[in-house]
Design a protein around this motif. Structure first.
Motif, PDB file in Angstrom:
ATOM      1  N   ALA A  57       1.931 -53.669  -2.919  1.00 57.70           N
ATOM      2  CA  ALA A  57       2.894 -52.416  -2.181  1.00 57.70           C
ATOM      3  C   ALA A  57       2.680 -51.407  -3.117  1.00 57.70           C
ATOM      4  N   THR A  58       3.152 -50.811  -2.080  1.00 55.15           N
ATOM      5  CA  THR A  58       2.318 -48.996  -3.337  1.00 55.15           C
ATOM      6  C   THR A  58       3.852 -49.063  -3.964  1.00 55.15           C
ATOM      7  N   ALA A  59       3.673 -48.718  -5.035  1.00 54.25           N
ATOM      8  CA  ALA A  59       4.734 -48.038  -5.823  1.00 54.25           C
ATOM      9  C   ALA A  59       5.367 -47.367  -5.528  1.00 54.25           C
ATOM     10  N   PRO A  60       7.057 -46.910  -5.760  1.00 57.10           N
ATOM     11  CA  PRO A  60       7.134 -45.426  -5.983  1.00 57.10           C
ATOM     12  C   PRO A  60       6.489 -44.480  -6.986  1.00 57.10           C
ATOM     13  N   VAL A  61       6.333 -42.779  -6.539  1.00 62.86           N
ATOM     14  CA  VAL A  61       6.310 -42.285  -7.661  1.00 62.86           C
ATOM     15  C   VAL A  61       7.593 -42.250  -8.821  1.00 62.86           C
ATOM     16  N   VAL A  62       7.317 -42.868  -9.963  1.00 63.03           N
ATOM     17  CA  VAL A  62       8.152 -42.862 -11.550  1.00 63.03           C
ATOM     18  C   VAL A  62       8.222 -41.860 -12.134  1.00 63.03           C
ATOM     19  N   ASP A  63       9.245 -41.542 -12.655  1.00 63.38           N
ATOM     20  CA  ASP A  63       8.815 -40.350 -14.311  1.00 63.38           C
ATOM     21  C   ASP A  63       8.450 -40.809 -15.082  1.00 63.38           C
ATOM     22  N   LEU A  64       7.380 -40.952 -15.614  1.00 68.53           N
ATOM     23  CA  LEU A  64       6.962 -41.893 -16.642  1.00 68.53           C
ATOM     24  C   LEU A  64       7.194 -40.838 -18.347  1.00 68.53           C
ATOM     25  N   THR A  65       7.441 -41.509 -19.664  1.00 67.69           N
ATOM     26  CA  THR A  65       7.348 -40.118 -20.190  1.00 67.69           C
ATOM     27  C   THR A  65       5.917 -40.047 -20.191  1.00 67.69           C
ATOM     28  N   GLU A  66       5.613 -38.280 -21.813  1.00 66.07           N
ATOM     29  CA  GLU A  66       4.139 -38.174 -21.975  1.00 66.07           C
ATOM     30  C   GLU A  66       3.845 -38.961 -21.870  1.00 66.07           C
ATOM     31  N   ARG A  67       4.308 -39.668 -23.576  1.00 71.36           N
ATOM     32  CA  ARG A  67       2.767 -41.212 -23.656  1.00 71.36           C
ATOM     33  C   ARG A  67       2.706 -42.347 -23.061  1.00 71.36           C
ATOM     34  N   GLU A  68       4.266 -43.263 -22.315  1.00 67.87           N
ATOM     35  CA  GLU A  68       4.389 -43.543 -21.311  1.00 67.87           C
ATOM     36  C   GLU A  68       2.430 -43.430 -20.033  1.00 67.87           C
ATOM     37  N   ALA A  69       2.572 -42.515 -20.346  1.00 67.90           N
ATOM     38  CA  ALA A  69       1.961 -41.788 -19.342  1.00 67.90           C
ATOM     39  C   ALA A  69       0.709 -42.061 -20.063  1.00 67.90           C
ATOM     40  N   GLU A  70       0.067 -41.867 -21.623  1.00 66.64           N
ATOM     41  CA  GLU A  70      -0.991 -41.534 -21.857  1.00 66.64           C
ATOM     42  C   GLU A  70      -1.301 -43.318 -21.874  1.00 66.64           C
ATOM     43  N   LEU A  88      -4.776 -45.028 -20.277  1.00 67.33           N
ATOM     44  CA  LEU A  88      -5.978 -45.691 -21.366  1.00 67.33           C
ATOM     45  C   LEU A  88      -5.347 -47.911 -20.629  1.00 67.33           C
ATOM     46  N   VAL A  89      -4.885 -48.121 -20.649  1.00 66.07           N
ATOM     47  CA  VAL A  89      -4.753 -49.491 -19.185  1.00 66.07           C
ATOM     48  C   VAL A  89      -5.969 -49.279 -18.434  1.00 66.07           C
ATOM     49  N   ALA A  90      -5.855 -48.290 -17.255  1.00 64.36           N
ATOM     50  CA  ALA A  90      -6.569 -48.100 -16.365  1.00 64.36           C
ATOM     51  C   ALA A  90      -8.252 -48.316 -16.977  1.00 64.36           C
ATOM     52  N   GLN A  91      -8.285 -48.039 -18.129  1.00 64.64           N
ATOM     53  CA  GLN A  91      -9.358 -47.467 -18.142  1.00 64.64           C
ATOM     54  C   GLN A  91     -10.206 -48.799 -19.297  1.00 64.64           C
ATOM     55  N   ALA A  92      -9.094 -49.998 -18.808  1.00 59.71           N
ATOM     56  CA  ALA A  92      -9.593 -51.134 -19.375  1.00 59.71           C
ATOM     57  C   ALA A  92      -8.971 -51.657 -20.877  1.00 59.71           C
ATOM     58  N   MET A  93      -8.884 -50.994 -21.365  1.00 63.96           N
ATOM     59  CA  MET A  93      -8.107 -51.180 -22.988  1.00 63.96           C
ATOM     60  C   MET A  93      -7.403 -51.979 -23.470  1.00 63.96           C
ATOM     61  N   SER A  94      -7.504 -52.586 -24.390  1.00 60.44           N
ATOM     62  CA  SER A  94      -6.682 -53.514 -24.979  1.00 60.44           C
ATOM     63  C   SER A  94      -5.928 -53.075 -25.457  1.00 60.44           C
ATOM     64  N   ASN A  95      -3.985 -54.002 -26.276  1.00 59.82           N
ATOM     65  CA  ASN A  95      -3.121 -53.125 -26.461  1.00 59.82           C
ATOM     66  C   ASN A  95      -3.662 -52.545 -27.831  1.00 59.82           C
ATOM     67  N   ALA A  96      -4.422 -53.159 -28.960  1.00 63.39           N
ATOM     68  CA  ALA A  96      -5.164 -53.027 -30.051  1.00 63.39           C
ATOM     69  C   ALA A  96      -6.244 -51.358 -30.267  1.00 63.39           C
TER      70      ALA A  96
END
Length: 251
Positions: free
Chosen positions: A184-197, A201-209
């Motif tokens: 499903a196409t997600a709506p554009v949402v407001d992320l905080t600056e840190r959430e966007a960061e 990084l999640v999109a770069q396949a990084m783990s939480n650590a």
């Protein structure tokens, strides 16, 4: 995640199950609690053995792994992440498995360390895709244009109302897919600056650590940010979040 990760192996080849068992139990923090050779056996065993992670083959007699995954994911009494592990690098298997509720997709030619990592990632509540598979998910869904801003409804006062995607084909499910199997196409949402960061990084396949190390914050803080991002996107897991990030030019 604490203690040993409980894993169930589902594959119609006994030799393959034996190999997976040897690899996983060599990790020290993973215990194979049971095996099944068909999809029907997998569904029945999952409700009895209560594994944390199920490594699921696709092509099996009686019931294939995609249908077994769908039934397991739909059963509220089963709290297990499913990682599909298959020989066949096919788009229909990949996208059907994700739509059915799989938390990961791995090819059987992956190395032992990749299999162990996939189980640990799934047990921690994250999603994992083989690198070559990730590129195809992005290519399929990110290429579709996001809705034009003018066509989007005005932002509602109630943040939760922003998840209403009734205007899109198929009704929206909580896993990030519509009922017709398309993401499903997600709506554009407001992320905080840190959430966007964190999303980048999640999109770069990084783990939480790895994200914690990059941003110099605690891993628990990263987990909170990831949870907030998924909630705002209305996404089930990191796979849907990765697609969103690429689709909206955040990577």
């Amino acid at each position: 995640m604490s203690g040993s990760v409980r894993v169930m192996l589902v594959d119609d080849h006994a030799v393959m199950r034996a190999g997976f068992r040897m690899i996983l139990e060599s990790a020290g923090d993973i215990t194979v609690v049971g095996e099944a050779s068909t999809g029907v056996e997998a569904v029945a065993a999952a409700s009895v053995l209560r594994p944390d992670v199920i490594c699921m083959d696709v092509q099996m007699p009686d019931m294939d792994g995609v249908e077994a995954t769908r039934r397991i994911a739909a059963d509220p009494s089963i709290d297990a992440a499913v990682v599909v592990v298959t020989t066949f690098d096919r788009d229909d298997y990949l996208f059907d498995a994700l739509a059915a509720g799989a938390s990961g997709f791995l090819l059987k030619n992956a190395g032992p360390e990749e299999l162990i990592s996939a189980v640990r990632v799934a047990a921690a509540g994250d999603a994992l895709l083989a690198p070559e598979v990730t590129r195809r998910v992005i290519a399929r869904f990110a290429a579709s244009p996001a809705p034009a801003p003018s066509a989007a409804p005005a932002a509602p006062e109630n943040p939760s109302a922003g998840r209403d995607l009734g205007a899109h084909p198929g009704s929206r499910r909580a896993d990030g897919f519509s009922t017709n199997g398309e993401l499903a196409t997600a709506p554009v949402v407001d992320l905080t600056e840190r959430e966007a960061e964190v999303l980048q990084l999640v999109a770069q396949a990084m783990s939480n650590a790895e994200i914690a190390q990059r941003l110099y914050i605690g891993e628990a803080t990263v987990k909170t940010h990831v949870s907030n991002v998924l909630q705002k996107l209305g996404a089930r897991d990191r796979v849907a979040a990765v697609v969103y990030a690429h689709r909206h030019g955040l990577v």
